[in-house]
Design an enzyme around this catalytic site. Structure first.
Site, short mmCIF file in Angstrom:
data_model
loop_
_atom_site.label_atom_id
_atom_site.label_comp_id
_atom_site.label_asym_id
_atom_site.label_seq_id
_atom_site.Cartn_x
_atom_site.Cartn_y
_atom_site.Cartn_z
N TYR A 33 35.73 36.99 29.78
CA TYR A 33 34.41 37.25 30.36
C TYR A 33 34.01 38.71 30.18
O TYR A 33 34.81 39.54 29.75
CB TYR A 33 34.39 36.86 31.84
CG TYR A 33 35.11 37.83 32.76
CD1 TYR A 33 36.50 37.94 32.74
CD2 TYR A 33 34.40 38.68 33.62
CE1 TYR A 33 37.15 38.84 33.57
CE2 TYR A 33 35.05 39.58 34.45
CZ TYR A 33 36.43 39.65 34.43
OH TYR A 33 37.07 40.54 35.23
N LYS A 147 40.10 40.89 28.77
CA LYS A 147 39.31 40.64 29.98
C LYS A 147 39.32 39.13 30.23
O LYS A 147 38.36 38.41 29.94
CB LYS A 147 37.89 41.21 29.82
CG LYS A 147 37.23 41.49 31.16
CD LYS A 147 36.09 42.45 31.05
CE LYS A 147 35.22 42.51 32.28
NZ LYS A 147 35.83 42.99 33.51
N GLU A 179 46.00 51.07 36.71
CA GLU A 179 44.57 51.08 37.06
C GLU A 179 44.46 50.53 38.48
O GLU A 179 45.42 50.60 39.24
CB GLU A 179 43.77 50.26 36.04
CG GLU A 179 44.26 48.84 35.87
CD GLU A 179 43.48 48.03 34.84
OE1 GLU A 179 42.37 48.42 34.46
OE2 GLU A 179 43.99 46.97 34.45
N LEU A 203 42.74 47.62 31.44
CA LEU A 203 41.53 47.15 30.78
C LEU A 203 40.81 48.37 30.19
O LEU A 203 40.64 49.37 30.89
CB LEU A 203 40.60 46.45 31.79
CG LEU A 203 39.40 45.82 31.08
CD1 LEU A 203 39.78 44.47 30.50
CD2 LEU A 203 38.22 45.67 32.01
C1 LIG Z 1 41.09 45.38 35.93
C2 LIG Z 1 39.87 46.17 35.61
N1 LIG Z 1 39.99 47.44 35.16
C3 LIG Z 1 38.93 48.19 34.86
C4 LIG Z 1 37.64 47.71 35.01
C5 LIG Z 1 36.45 48.58 34.66
O1 LIG Z 1 35.84 48.17 33.47
P1 LIG Z 1 34.30 48.47 33.18
O2 LIG Z 1 34.10 49.94 33.33
O3 LIG Z 1 34.08 48.01 31.79
O4 LIG Z 1 33.51 47.69 34.20
C6 LIG Z 1 37.44 46.40 35.46
C7 LIG Z 1 36.10 45.87 35.59
O5 LIG Z 1 35.85 44.81 36.10
C8 LIG Z 1 38.58 45.60 35.75
O6 LIG Z 1 38.45 44.34 36.20
#
Ligand SMILES: Cc1ncc(COP(=O)(O)O)c(C=O)c1O
Length: 286
Positions: A33, A147, A179, A203
């Site tokens: 997603y 993702k 994270e 991610l």
């Molecule tokens: C596990 C995880 N890390 C980092 C992020 C941040 O990603 P982004 O800046 O692309 O929203 C998300 C966003 O949903 C996430 O689910």
């Protein structure tokens, strides 16, 4: 009235959208997603979100169900059909409907679902105060760069933050920062911005990239490297970043104040740079 969503080639009201129970997204969490923030009806960093979607699809060996132009048009259609100016577009692709079997079906058609909703960025008070966070062990799988809709690990971790009255849970794997359950984490020590590099353990956040670009442009020194837990616990500042949080300061970690317990000077500089950048990008797109 229910908002309009897209499912497998058709637009329909959300409350009428149905997926068969044998969809592999439902049975196995077999899908990927994206969440794309939209400001003033314009998607922010859309090419980067679509590139990440393409990488996630490739990682799970699923062919792109829509051509690039079609995906961009579809996202534009969903934005146009939704009432709000600032939106959060959700796009999901699963491996489709097939008899239950772990191995991939030969001829299933991917399920494609897109919806939009309000973009709820942190309220002014929370930008000013920062948020409490807890810490935990990162016990998720080893493909955190995908993702995936299989988010049970992330959900369990986030719930332990919710149970503790915290906004997020900062995660450590083998003594190092990874994270948070739904955001990336940045550390400020002696004026330098630290964060783990993009590996299979985090991610690759789109906001993470924006923050690094803005830090470089505003002269904040950057070190992308393994960050030991002790450096996180004694940080001057800690930030969370994501498409919906934007950049948010962590005020306390496991009940102990981070720095002074208030968002620090580097955060304030970067937060302002982020807001200015957003406005500039939106003006250029107009
Ligand atoms: C596990 C995880 N890390 C980092 C992020 C941040 O990603 P982004 O800046 O692309 O929203 C998300 C966003 O949903 C996430 O689910």
């Amino acid at each position: 009235m229910s908002e309009t969503v897209y499912l497998n080639g058709e637009f329909m009201p959300l409350d009428q959208a149905r997926v068969p129970v044998l969809d592999r997204g439902f049975i196995f969490g077999d899908g990927v997603y994206e969440v794309i923030p939209v400001y003033s009806r314009r998607p922010f960093r859309l090419p980067q979100h679509l590139q990440r979607l393409a990488r996630s699809l490739e990682a799970i060996r699923l062919a792109k169900p829509l051509a690039d132009g079609e995906r961009t048009r579809l996202i534009g259609d969903i934005i146009a059909r939704y009432a709000g100016e600032d939106q959060s577009v959700y796009l999901q692709v699963t491996r489709g409907v097939a008899k239950r079997d772990h191995a991939f079906p030969k001829d299933a058609k991917p399920t494609v679902f897109v919806m939009s909703g309000p973009l709820v960025t942190p309220a002014r008070e929370l930008v000013e105060s920062g948020v409490p966070c807890i810490t935990g062990t990162d016990y998720r799988w080893l493909k955190c760069d995908v993702k995936s809709v299989s988010l049970l690990g992330n959900c369990l971790l986030r719930q332990s933050a919710a149970d503790a009255g915290a906004a997020e849970i900062v995660l450590f794997r083998n003594g190092h920062l990874t994270e948070a359950s739904a955001s990336n984490v940045f550390v400020i020590r002696n004026g330098t911005l630290l964060s783990p590099p993009k590996t299979h353990l985090i991610l690759p956040g789109i906001t993470y990239d924006v923050v690094l670009e803005l830090a470089a442009a505003t002269g904040i020194p950057i070190e992308l490297r393994a960050v030991p837990e002790a450096e996180v616990r004694s940080a001057d500042e800690l930030w969370l970043t994501s498409s919906t949080r934007e950049v948010q300061a962590i005020a306390s970690l496991d009940g102990k104040p981070v720095g002074t317990g208030k968002p620090g000077p580097v955060f304030r500089k970067l937060y302002q740079a982020f807001q200015d950048f957003k406005r500039k990008v939106m003006r250029q797109a107009a």
